[in-house]
Scaffold this motif. Sequence first.
Motif, PDB file in Angstrom:
ATOM      1  N   ALA A 283      -1.929   4.436   3.925  1.00 16.13           N
ATOM      2  CA  ALA A 283      -1.258   4.459   2.612  1.00 16.13           C
ATOM      3  C   ALA A 283      -0.344   5.675   2.482  1.00 16.13           C
TER       4      ALA A 283
ATOM      5  N   ASP B 126      -8.055   2.893   4.214  1.00 15.69           N
ATOM      6  CA  ASP B 126      -7.300   3.641   5.217  1.00 15.69           C
ATOM      7  C   ASP B 126      -6.323   4.585   4.516  1.00 15.69           C
ATOM      8  N   PRO B 127      -6.809   5.775   4.103  1.00 17.41           N
ATOM      9  CA  PRO B 127      -5.949   6.664   3.322  1.00 17.41           C
ATOM     10  C   PRO B 127      -4.672   7.065   4.057  1.00 17.41           C
TER      11      PRO B 127
ATOM     12  N   ARG C  47      -0.005   0.772  -4.030  1.00 19.28           N
ATOM     13  CA  ARG C  47      -1.414   0.534  -4.371  1.00 19.28           C
ATOM     14  C   ARG C  47      -2.277   1.108  -3.254  1.00 19.28           C
ATOM     15  N   PRO C  48      -3.290   1.910  -3.583  1.00 19.57           N
ATOM     16  CA  PRO C  48      -4.122   2.458  -2.501  1.00 19.57           C
ATOM     17  C   PRO C  48      -4.873   1.356  -1.758  1.00 19.57           C
ATOM     18  N   THR C  49      -5.229   1.651  -0.521  1.00 18.13           N
ATOM     19  CA  THR C  49      -5.934   0.658   0.294  1.00 18.13           C
ATOM     20  C   THR C  49      -7.425   0.656  -0.004  1.00 18.13           C
ATOM     21  N   ASP C  50      -7.959   1.840  -0.214  1.00 16.96           N
ATOM     22  CA  ASP C  50      -9.398   2.057  -0.332  1.00 16.96           C
ATOM     23  C   ASP C  50     -10.113   1.806   1.002  1.00 16.96           C
TER      24      ASP C  50
ATOM     25  N   HIS D  61       0.809  -1.226   0.000  1.00 20.32           N
ATOM     26  CA  HIS D  61       0.000   0.000   0.000  1.00 20.32           C
ATOM     27  C   HIS D  61       0.843   1.277   0.000  1.00 20.32           C
TER      28      HIS D  61
END
Lengths: 249, 263
Positions: free
Chosen positions: B158, B154-155, B149-152, B146
């Motif tokens: 990341a 937990d911004p 790659r974004p977590t979607d 992460h």
Amino acid sequence: MRFSGKTVYITEAGSAVGEALARRFADEGAGLVLGDACPCLVKELEEKGVKVLNVHGSPVHYEEAEARLQEILKAFDRVDALVFNNNKAIKTSIEDLDRAVFDEQMNYNLKSAFVLTRTIGGHMATFGNGKLVFVSSIHDDKPTGSTPFYSVAKGGITMLNKEAALFYGRKGLQSNVIEMGALEGDDETFKSEFAGQYVYMNYRIPRKEPGKPEEIAGIAAFLASEDANFVNGASIRADGGFMLHYRFR
Amino acid sequence: MFDLTGKIAIVTGSGKGIGKGIARCLIKAGAKVCLNCVSNRAIAEETLKEMHALGGEDCAILVQADVSDYAQAENMVKTTVEKWGKLDILVNNAALQKNMDFDEFPEEFYDLLINTNLGGYTNMMRACLPYLKETKGSITMISSVHGKRPTDFDPVYAITKGGMHMLMREAAIEFANYGVRVNMILPAGVKIEFKSGNPASFKGPEKDLGIDHKLLFTKYHTYPLGRTGLPDDSGYLCVYLASQEAEHITGAAIRADGGSMLK
């Protein structure tokens, strides 16, 4: 006039890139919220008939961001785009780090982006459209050897952008990054005792000239416009090919 | 090959989870390890006993310390050096996640994650550097896929992992002057005994999207190699990265994710 009737909030409008951003968006018809702009720039734009709100300081706390939004909404109906342009690099080493430098770099370059994304992004989401543009740096990928916590903040911006592209993308927004590099003066800003990236900077750019603030502003205007509605979560490198260099020719 | 006999290591956040697996692998390779926990002392004491059973009474100590506080980080390093006389290996592993979306993320948690995941890693590197210079040691950072790659979910997690990528690269180029190497391991999902964070906030879909989750998790497996990660996947990589054989490896970010980033 892609931004007629629209309002664009540009942070750090007092820098060379910030001023170029302000002029470009003004030329394309936008009303402007400018972070810490020079009064001379505000005067110049107002004389051209541009509506400008000059705001002071870059919010780093939730309540400051909310107060900033309310301040903006007294002057404008809504915000259509946030152009986050905070780019202050402080020289230090990790070894001799003063914790205050860590905090200053992380708050100004990164936390402010997060709190404004939440607040301005959330505000734009209520309209089902809007743009987030982060004017970041090639140093979200390449270390400087001179301003480590600037780089760390920029690495964070890259992921903030991707997360926002998903979360706010589902609410009708687009979020993108400009990885800016090799502008006039960057060889001094990022001068390192051991990293050679900026030695003979101009020779490392195929056209042998650094980038101009206006060239960054053109990309930001594209990303903030409806022309970029299908560009989301991207990082556009704007460095003239500087990062590709490895031999002198 | 990959022998760490006589090497002294600190593994932060090693009372449980990935850090425990790393400590186990380092000890199996011959190293002595300072374990670290911040709060779950009882669990970490059990881990200490397991390590002693594995490598003998002198193979491990436990120091409770919050790495986000420089004084505590420095104290842990001093304790380790007082015990064994030197330091060769730092594994920065102690990190937090909160699993909340943008609109529900409290500011205090933002600060906590930055101060721990980035501030804590920085504190430990700085506190260890004087000793690592002497041994031409190494630092390995446990990050995450992460960071790319974004977590979607937990911004801020990341964001800290994206920042960590650059912290690793900046440290690698700065510390190369001293012959100290800095590398990074990127696991994806790892099966561990005790999850930190806030599992309750892992939300399912808000509405029925007509998605066949069973199909996604079986035929189109999240991990092409067919299983979730294990702590040892990162542990053995830590052994290699800390070994003499890795003397030319610095600034590298290596995925240990079962191929999940290929998907």
